[in-house]
Design a protein around this motif. Structure first.
Motif, PDB file in Angstrom:
ATOM      1  N   MET A   9      70.021  60.437  60.087  1.00  0.00           N
ATOM      2  CA  MET A   9      69.997  60.808  61.540  1.00  0.00           C
ATOM      3  C   MET A   9      69.948  62.236  61.701  1.00  0.00           C
ATOM      4  N   PRO A  10      70.306  63.184  61.156  1.00  0.00           N
ATOM      5  CA  PRO A  10      69.922  64.622  61.532  1.00  0.00           C
ATOM      6  C   PRO A  10      68.802  64.668  61.447  1.00  0.00           C
ATOM      7  N   MET A  11      68.023  64.047  60.577  1.00  0.00           N
ATOM      8  CA  MET A  11      66.391  64.596  60.525  1.00  0.00           C
ATOM      9  C   MET A  11      65.669  63.626  61.179  1.00  0.00           C
ATOM     10  N   GLN A  12      66.076  62.180  61.338  1.00  0.00           N
ATOM     11  CA  GLN A  12      65.327  61.471  61.924  1.00  0.00           C
ATOM     12  C   GLN A  12      65.354  61.253  63.370  1.00  0.00           C
ATOM     13  N   PHE A  13      66.764  61.080  63.602  1.00  0.00           N
ATOM     14  CA  PHE A  13      67.213  61.125  65.144  1.00  0.00           C
ATOM     15  C   PHE A  13      68.290  62.103  65.502  1.00  0.00           C
ATOM     16  N   PRO A  14      67.742  63.408  65.551  1.00  0.00           N
ATOM     17  CA  PRO A  14      68.881  64.403  65.953  1.00  0.00           C
ATOM     18  C   PRO A  14      69.849  64.025  67.093  1.00  0.00           C
ATOM     19  N   ARG A  15      69.306  63.457  68.027  1.00  0.00           N
ATOM     20  CA  ARG A  15      70.259  63.404  69.266  1.00  0.00           C
ATOM     21  C   ARG A  15      71.226  62.256  69.061  1.00  0.00           C
ATOM     22  N   ILE A  16      70.551  61.283  68.475  1.00  0.00           N
ATOM     23  CA  ILE A  16      71.731  59.979  68.124  1.00  0.00           C
ATOM     24  C   ILE A  16      72.536  60.500  67.077  1.00  0.00           C
ATOM     25  N   ALA A  17      72.120  61.350  66.373  1.00  0.00           N
ATOM     26  CA  ALA A  17      73.075  62.124  65.225  1.00  0.00           C
ATOM     27  C   ALA A  17      74.216  62.723  65.685  1.00  0.00           C
ATOM     28  N   ARG A  18      74.149  63.350  67.155  1.00  0.00           N
ATOM     29  CA  ARG A  18      75.033  63.894  67.893  1.00  0.00           C
ATOM     30  C   ARG A  18      76.006  62.875  68.453  1.00  0.00           C
ATOM     31  N   ALA A  19      75.243  61.835  69.030  1.00  0.00           N
ATOM     32  CA  ALA A  19      76.061  60.892  69.701  1.00  0.00           C
ATOM     33  C   ALA A  19      76.824  60.180  68.619  1.00  0.00           C
ATOM     34  N   PHE A  20      76.468  60.147  67.280  1.00  0.00           N
ATOM     35  CA  PHE A  20      77.297  59.305  66.293  1.00  0.00           C
ATOM     36  C   PHE A  20      78.563  60.422  66.191  1.00  0.00           C
ATOM     37  N   GLN A  21      78.228  61.616  65.939  1.00  0.00           N
ATOM     38  CA  GLN A  21      79.298  62.510  65.959  1.00  0.00           C
ATOM     39  C   GLN A  21      80.482  62.577  67.012  1.00  0.00           C
ATOM     40  N   VAL A  22      79.947  62.158  68.066  1.00  0.00           N
ATOM     41  CA  VAL A  22      81.204  61.965  69.342  1.00  0.00           C
ATOM     42  C   VAL A  22      81.720  60.798  69.120  1.00  0.00           C
ATOM     43  N   MET A  23      81.062  59.735  68.776  1.00  0.00           N
ATOM     44  CA  MET A  23      81.704  58.142  68.464  1.00  0.00           C
ATOM     45  C   MET A  23      82.699  58.441  67.312  1.00  0.00           C
ATOM     46  N   ALA A  24      82.538  59.285  66.273  1.00  0.00           N
ATOM     47  CA  ALA A  24      83.178  59.405  65.175  1.00  0.00           C
ATOM     48  C   ALA A  24      84.436  60.209  65.793  1.00  0.00           C
TER      49      ALA A  24
END
Length: 676
Positions: free
Chosen positions: A286-301
């Motif tokens: 995700m950090p490479m393919q979907f940067p914004r969603i990667a940050r959203a996953f960090q929030v959900m984590a």
């Protein structure tokens, strides 16, 4: 959907009786325990259950059996699923009737994995042969020892039923987790077989999950890829969740600590979500393919970590619906991302899509059941385990494909590097060959130049020697007065001419000796020489010619060495001439010889000013002259020739300052020369 109400009191008895008659007429037929039922094995409660929601949770067993509340029970078409009740309780009832002559080995199985409190009232024959009830307390927050059979599934033994019937079995469900129930009445032998089958299936799933966790942990420790480490953590959390969901932890590890087992189960739910989010973020790049969603996953984590802390504090019931919705939403989002990666032809995109699609589908069914959106069934309950296994295997295959692609890429890079290396080696070899050829050409040119230089020096030396000899002889005739006498100034100048001619002759002789030494270095003619005698002869010659005192300290026994006589005489000449040159007028020269083991040693000492420390290491270099002797004639080849001759004889020469003043030069030659 069932209506959750506490029951409405009828103002009139007639209304209650009418409702009771209607409810009885709506009830399904009771479970008949007869010989035919024994051949079937398990009689499911689905279609025989009625339910009543007690919003206050204060109804007693006696109250719920009253005509007023019995009339409020609603029949269920399938198994019971009350979702997250939170407050209050649910009452269930079903009728059972024993056929005449039926045996007593009937057992009630209640599949309610997440219910905290289960109270069951079973009909039995009383002391006066009248029907009565036996109360049993079960559930996740009650010790396993209260069950009639130590099993992950709640199992109760049904005592002999009164012959007159049918008789009602009453069940009360309460707790902060999802309330669901699917039950059946079994004979003992069939029940044991069914329990063994379920236990084997669950144990196989958990064992396979743990095995994959260990394998991926090993791969993560040996491969430079964190995905395997996160996958190992995800599998370990899933194995813990499976064990808690199937009540294995409470039965096998904490049978008398149900509250702790439930707390661990709640923690495993949050931990499973946390590791699932972190692993999905890693495996989908995700950090490479979907940067914004990667940050959203960090929030959900981070939210999952907060939920984990709330579970530790005992507040899981308040966040349980949110956790289930978050898991479901996460699964849908991950599946969408997998579809995008498939379109992008990303590595291992297809296995990830298959794994997460199966996981999302069965997870949606499971959590929809927990949220009371779907009826409770064995398929909804156990399909999650099967789907999870398909999910884990597919993800593992995807990780394996990543490793294989990495190996292929590494092999391709290695082959490309090998090709580049071969090209570089070929180019470097070609350059080295060219460089070697250039060196050989330069060396050949240098040899030609040196030969020409030697020839030139030889020619110049010979050509200079004749006129110098003539000049010297003529000047000597004038000095010796063999010609008619002339003025005194003519005699004086003639003396200068004679001395200059002698000096030029000495320089030419030195140059010729150096060139001859270089050309004959590989053509030594060694023979046996008595060192003391040779040194004595040379010393006597210089004593007579220079008018200096020469002191000898020579051993009486013969000191024999193998050496080239001509080269050894040159060595003696240069050392003694050097001592005479740098000694003051009237100073003596000391010649000494001795033996040290297999080494013949001799030294020449003068009475001069000695050698500076800075000059000791350079005094034997070609053309080197110390700053203190610049006024003395010479070109700096004498001591160089001494060292060269000593080395040709496998010996060495050293210089030092002697005690009492002056310099001492020591030569060591092997008695048994390697040139023998």
């Amino acid at each position: 959907m069932l209506k959750k109400n506490g029951g409405i009191r009828a103002p009139r008895l007639l209304v209650g009786l009418a409702l009771y008659v209607l409810s009885v007429s709506a009830m399904a037929a009771p479970l008949l325990l007869d010989a035919q039922a024994r051949s079937v094995g398990g009689l499911e409660l689905a279609g025989h259950l009625q339910a009543l929601h007690d919003a206050s949770g204060e109804l007693t067993f006696e109250q719920v059996r009253s005509t007023e509340h019995v009339a409020r029970f609603e029949p269920l078409r399938a198994n019971f699923n009350g979702g997250f009740a939170g407050r209050g309780a649910w009452w269930l009832r079903f009728d059972v009737q024993a056929a005449p002559g039926s045996t007593q080995d009937w057992w009630l199985q209640l599949r309610s994995p997440y219910v905290d409190y289960i109270d069951v009232w079973l009909p039995q024959v009383g002391a006066d042969s009248e029907p009565t009830w036996r109360h049993r307390a079960l559930g996740g927050l009650r010790p396993v020892s209260q069950r009639d059979l130590a099993s992950p599934i709640n199992v109760l033994r049904m005592d002999a039923l009164p012959q007159k019937g049918p008789h009602t079995v009453w069940i009360r469900l309460a707790g902060h987790r999802t309330l669901s129930l699917a039950g059946a009445v079994w004979r003992l032998d069939a029940l044991v077989s069914d329990l063994q089958r379920i236990m084997l299936q669950v144990a196989a799933v958990i064992g396979m999950t743990l095995l994959m966790a260990v394998v991926t942990l090993f791969l993560g420790a040996t491969l430079p890829d964190r995905k395997f480490l996160w996958y190992s953590a995800y599998l370990a959390a899933s194995a813990l969740l499976f064990a808690c969901s199937e009540n294995l932890l409470s039965v096998l590890v904490l049978p008398e600590q149900p509250a702790l087992a439930v707390r661990i189960h709640n923690l495993s739910m949050c931990l499973g979500l946390l590791t699932a989010l972190i692993f999905a973020r890693s495996v989908l790049d995700m950090p490479m393919q979907f940067p914004r969603i990667a940050r959203a996953f960090q929030v959900m984590a981070a939210l999952s970590g907060l939920a984990l802390l709330m579970s530790l504090a005992g507040h899981y019931g308040k966040i349980a619906p949110l956790i289930n919705l978050l898991r479901l939403g996460t699964a849908v989002l991950i599946i969408s991302l997998c579809v995008i990666l498939v379109r992008r032809h990303a590595p291992s995109a297809w296995p990830n899509l298959i794994g997460y699609s199966v996981y999302g589908t069965v997870g949606a069914l499971h959590f929809a059941k927990n949220l009371d959106w779907l009826p409770f069934s064995a398929f909804n309950q156990y399909s999650y385990l099967v789907g999870m296994m398909v999910h884990m295997i597919a993800i593992f295959v995807g990780l394996g494909l990543r490793v294989r692609l990495r190996e292929r890429q590494a092999l391709a890079d290695s082959q490309a590097a090998g090709a580049r290396l071969e090209t570089t080696v070929a180019e470097r070899t070609q350059a080295l060959n060219a460089e070697i050829a250039g060196h050989e050409k330069t060396e050949a040119q240098l040899r030609v130049a040196m030969d020409e230089q030697r020839n030139f020096l030889s020619m110049v030396s010979h050509e200079f020697r004749t006129p110098i000899s003539i000049i010297g002889a003529s000047a000597q005739m004038i000095v010796d007065e063999r010609l008619p006498p002339g003025p005194e100034d003519v005699q004086r100048e003639a003396g200068k001419i004679n001395r200059a001619a002698q000096r030029m002759t000495a320089l030419v002789d030195t140059l010729l000796a150096d060139e001859w030494l270089e050309s004959s270095a590989m053509q030594l003619n060694p023979r046996e020489l008595e060192l003391s005698a040779a040194l004595y002869q040379v010393g006597q010659r210089y004593a007579r010619g220079s008018g200096r005192d020469v002191a000898f300290d020579l051993p009486s026994p013969a000191l024999t060495v193998r050496a080239d006589p001509m080269l050894l005489n040159i060595l003696f000449d240069n050392l003694i001439e050097n001592a005479i040159k740098y000694s003051p007028a009237g100073g003596s020269i000391d010649l000494r010889a001795w033996r040290e083991g297999n080494t013949a040693c001799f030294s020449v000492r003068d009475r001069g000013a000695g050698i500076k420390d800075a000059d000791v290491t350079q005094i034997f270099e070609r053309f080197y002259r110390a700053s203190t002797v610049k006024r003395q004639p010479g070109i700096g080849l004498g001591l160089f020739m001494v060292r060269r001759i000593a080395e040709l004889h496998r010996g060495q020469v050293t210089a030092a300052n002697a005690e009492g003043g002056g310099a001492v030069f020591t030569v060591r030659l092997p008695i048994n020369s390697p040139h023998d």
